[in-house]
Design a protein around this motif. Structure first.
Motif, short mmCIF file in Angstrom:
data_model
loop_
_atom_site.label_atom_id
_atom_site.label_comp_id
_atom_site.label_asym_id
_atom_site.label_seq_id
_atom_site.Cartn_x
_atom_site.Cartn_y
_atom_site.Cartn_z
N GLU A 1 -1.18 0.33 1.81
CA GLU A 1 -2.64 0.37 1.90
C GLU A 1 -3.29 0.16 0.54
OE1 GLU A 1 -3.81 3.99 3.91
OE2 GLU A 1 -2.33 3.61 5.48
N ARG A 2 -2.52 0.36 -0.54
CA ARG A 2 -2.99 0.13 -1.91
C ARG A 2 -2.05 -0.86 -2.58
NH1 ARG A 2 -6.66 2.18 -0.46
NH2 ARG A 2 -7.50 4.28 -0.52
N PRO A 3 -2.14 -2.14 -2.23
CA PRO A 3 -1.14 -3.09 -2.74
C PRO A 3 -1.24 -3.31 -4.25
CG PRO A 3 -2.89 -4.23 -1.52
CD PRO A 3 -3.15 -2.76 -1.38
N ASN A 4 -0.12 -3.07 -4.92
CA ASN A 4 -0.06 -3.25 -6.37
C ASN A 4 1.15 -4.14 -6.67
OD1 ASN A 4 0.33 -3.05 -9.11
ND2 ASN A 4 0.24 -0.81 -9.19
N ALA A 5 0.91 -5.33 -7.19
CA ALA A 5 1.99 -6.30 -7.41
C ALA A 5 3.02 -5.76 -8.41
CB ALA A 5 1.40 -7.62 -7.91
N ASP A 6 2.57 -4.95 -9.38
CA ASP A 6 3.48 -4.46 -10.43
C ASP A 6 4.60 -3.59 -9.87
OD1 ASP A 6 1.86 -5.74 -12.20
OD2 ASP A 6 0.72 -3.93 -12.75
N THR A 7 4.32 -2.88 -8.77
CA THR A 7 5.32 -1.95 -8.23
C THR A 7 6.09 -2.55 -7.05
OG1 THR A 7 3.61 -0.95 -6.83
CG2 THR A 7 4.05 0.11 -8.97
N LEU A 8 5.86 -3.84 -6.78
CA LEU A 8 6.54 -4.47 -5.64
C LEU A 8 7.86 -5.10 -6.08
CD1 LEU A 8 6.42 -5.37 -2.63
CD2 LEU A 8 5.28 -7.45 -3.43
#
Ligand SMILES: [Mn+2]
Length: 356
Positions: free
Chosen positions: A127-134
């Motif tokens: 629900e809080r998409p963060n590319a750095d943590t993917l």
């Protein structure tokens, strides 16, 4: 594998652009379309349905009955998997709780990336998409689901903005997006296709045109193919009727009929009347409104005409109309206000209702 990507169903939205009876009918149709889509998935051996946010419109308006029908629909075929992401509208609408435990074929997400594996694909969402943590395994067929507005990284301003370029080079094959209510697609890198499915039914005249969902298929070369399937019960149309140069009622009616020709009777039409109107012509719209109202499921008219005033035409006109137009044209009012005053003044002189 076959998947359906849908989003922004907005079940139980108030639909205030329609009169109460039609809003109620339309709300039932939106729910029916959702159920019909699940029937389509079952009949076409679809393996999973991705719901990329805003299945419900709001916690305030959602009815118990709607939630019960959705739970029944999701439980219809235990082998059909549902991946449901909350959007900005329905984050606070719980579908399952202690009384209604979540079935094993329904998968939900939270504030951090969560992945599910199904066959040779993984479905990852937050629900809080963060590319750095993917962090994905590039050897998988990776589907990522997000809800928000895809923007260039330099344009990120609000919480709903997704810096879509930040997801390049992450080993993603397909990004299933929700939030924009029309179908859009683009490549993020040479592997990753990103699509908005749009909403399955238009809910107002800001949601005109073809609506439906996307049918995804994983190909032998591991690419994910995405095809738009038109699925809505009705289509909404905004039609422009240009009345420039029109000086007779019969001509106006001929143009109105031509403008809506070919639109199915089940659809909804908003006729926006544009162009510059000859002040000597008093258009009669009631006939058109009545006719369109009978011809289509719903019709309404919006007047955006301007008035074609040539001051020289009235220089020597000794009638009340001539005097009125001369006075307004000589006033300090801005041009747009002058036209409004003249149009309404002329309608009053013609004995018509004002349309402000
Ligand atoms: Mn949204």
């Amino acid at each position: 594998m076959k998947l359906i990507h849908c989003a922004d169903v907005h079940l139980d939205s108030p639909l205030s652009q329609f009169p109460p009876e039609q809003a109620k009918e339309r709300r039932a149709e939106v729910l029916e379309t959702f159920c019909r889509m699940v029937d389509y998935a079952i009949a076409n051996h679809v393996d999973a349905v991705l719901i990329a946010g805003d299945l419900f419109d709001s916690a305030k308006h959602v009815r118990k009955r709607t939630k019960a029908i959705v739970r029944e629909t999701l439980a219809k075929e235990p082998n059909l998997q549902f991946y449901i992401l909350a959007g900005n509208h329905d984050g606070d609408v719980p579908l399952y709780d202690d009384a209604f435990p979540q079935p094993e074929n329904v998968h939900t997400f939270g504030n951090r990336w969560k992945s599910y594996r199904q066959g040779d694909i993984t479905v990852t969402a937050s629900e809080r998409p963060n590319a750095d943590t993917l962090n994905l395994d590039p050897a998988d067929i990776n589907i990522v689901m997000m809800h928000g507005q895809a923007v260039e990284t330099s344009n990120v301003s609000g919480r709903d903005d997704i810096p879509i370029r930040a997801f390049a080079g992450k080993g993603i094959d397909y990004i299933a997006l929700g939030h924009i209510h029309s179908h859009r697609r683009g490549m993020v890198d040479n592997r990753c296709l990103a699509c908005y499915s749009g909403c399955p039914e238009g809910r107002g005249f800001d949601e005109c045109g073809e609506k439906g969902f996307l049918l995804l298929e994983t190909l032998p070369d591991r690419r994910v193919e995405s095809r738009f399937v038109r699925f809505s019960r009705r289509t909404l149309h905004e039609v422009r009727l240009d009345v420039s140069g029109c000086s007779e009622q019969a001509e106006l009616e001929r143009r109105a009929n031509a403008a809506v020709a070919g639109i199915p009777a089940d659809d909804a039409v908003k006729l926006t009347v544009v162009g510059s109107l000859d002040p000597d012509f008093a258009p009669e719209y009631r006939w058109i409104e009545r006719d369109l109202g009978e011809r289509f499921w719903f019709a309404k008219r919006k007047d955006e005409t301007t008035l074609l005033i040539r001051p020289e035409d009235y220089r020597n006109d000794i009638s009340l109309k001539g005097e009125f137009i001369r006075r307004v044209m000589a006033s300090d009012l801005p041009q747009v206000d002058r036209e409004r005053v003249i149009l309404n003044g002329l309608r009053a002189l013609w004995g018509e209702e004002l349309d402000l």
